[in-house]
Scaffold this active site. Structure first.
Site, PDB file in Angstrom:
ATOM      1  N   SER A 134       0.845  -1.192   0.000  1.00  0.00           N
ATOM      2  CA  SER A 134       0.000   0.000   0.000  1.00  0.00           C
ATOM      3  C   SER A 134       0.875   1.235   0.000  1.00  0.00           C
ATOM      4  O   SER A 134       1.998   1.235   0.530  1.00  0.00           O
ATOM      5  CB  SER A 134      -0.902   0.026   1.240  1.00  0.00           C
ATOM      6  OG  SER A 134      -1.516   1.291   1.403  1.00  0.00           O
ATOM      7  N   TYR A 145      -1.296  -0.366  10.287  1.00  0.00           N
ATOM      8  CA  TYR A 145      -1.495  -0.819   8.903  1.00  0.00           C
ATOM      9  C   TYR A 145      -0.300  -0.403   8.046  1.00  0.00           C
ATOM     10  O   TYR A 145       0.220  -1.205   7.256  1.00  0.00           O
ATOM     11  CB  TYR A 145      -2.790  -0.240   8.350  1.00  0.00           C
ATOM     12  CG  TYR A 145      -3.018  -0.517   6.887  1.00  0.00           C
ATOM     13  CD1 TYR A 145      -3.459  -1.768   6.463  1.00  0.00           C
ATOM     14  CD2 TYR A 145      -2.794   0.470   5.934  1.00  0.00           C
ATOM     15  CE1 TYR A 145      -3.667  -2.032   5.116  1.00  0.00           C
ATOM     16  CE2 TYR A 145      -3.007   0.217   4.585  1.00  0.00           C
ATOM     17  CZ  TYR A 145      -3.440  -1.037   4.179  1.00  0.00           C
ATOM     18  OH  TYR A 145      -3.649  -1.289   2.849  1.00  0.00           O
TER      19      TYR A 145
END
Length: 241
Positions: A134, A145
């Site tokens: 990501s 995350y």
């Protein structure tokens, strides 16, 4: 015999689009996910070359179901796409620990367990491993995350070094803002959407097919000399480095 690919997180968004692309390229595709109903709909969308395995691949006891589905066929492509932004509270140390464990399990352990379990099946030479990261890994903003996705970058470098002599490549694709996925389900506002579009140089969001096209390149003849790389597909919202 057709070539074989495994795509985790294959029921929706990037995973489903990637699996559909691979099926169109002539692969038999095993899609893996936690929700049988979602996988069933994805199989209908992808076509007869797709089969589904319902499994939570962060759970070591469920990963063998995928290995069983592969059987004794050589595995040409492994797409470690399973992962999610897992929200959580951070008021106490216990909550912090739970929050971080949940994100690490969802985004890192999934890839590690699947790769380890299927490594003996990968075609030698010619196997391809791709991990989905990501943009958050490179610019932050996602707390645990972001850290979990960044961990995949270090992991893929080890894989590339370990497996290069056997003719297996290993790379990361790092998407930017992608619409038509479940990532922002229930969390995206019109203002948030526009902010992310404005942050790109091309002034439009990405789509799952944009990531599938990067996979097409990495898994095709043109990608055979590419390994140990972080491939950014983000419309220029984070410049290459």
């Amino acid at each position: 015999m057709s070539r074989l690919a495994v795509v985790t997180g294959g029921g929706t968004g990037i995973g489903r689009s990637t699996a559909g692309m691979l099926a169109g390229e002539g692969y038999d595709v095993i899609i893996v996910g936690r929700r049988a109903d979602v996988l069933a709909e994805a199989v209908k969308w992808i076509g007869p070359q797709a089969t589904a395995v319902t499994a939570d691949v962060s759970d070591p006891t469920q990963v063998p179901a995928v290995v069983e589905a592969v059987g004794d066929r050589p595995l040409d492509v492994l797409i470690n796409n399973a992962g999610a932004f897992v929200p959580g509270a951070d008021s106490t140390l216990d909550e912090v620990a739970q929050h971080w464990h949940a994100n690490l399990d969802s985004n890192v352990l999934t890839a590690v367990l699947m790769t380890t379990a299927l490594l003996p099946s990968l075609r030698r030479p010619g196997g391809r491993i791709i991990l989905t990261s990501s943009i958050a890994a490179q610019r932050g903003g996602g707390g645990p995350y972001s850290a979990a996705k960044a961990a995949l970058h270090g992991y893929v470098l080890d894989l590339a070094v370990e497996l290069g002599a056997e003719g297996i490549t290993a790379n990361v694709i790092s998407p930017g803002y992608i619409v038509d996925s479940e990532f922002f389900l229930g969390r995206m506002t019109p203002e948030g959407h526009q902010k992310r579009v404005d942050a790109t140089l091309v002034k439009h969001p990405g789509e799952p097919q944009d990531i599938a096209e990067a996979v097409r390149w990495l898994t095709g003849p043109g990608g055979g000399y590419v390994t140990g790389q972080i491939i950014n597909v983000n419309g220029g919202s984070v410049l290459g480095r």
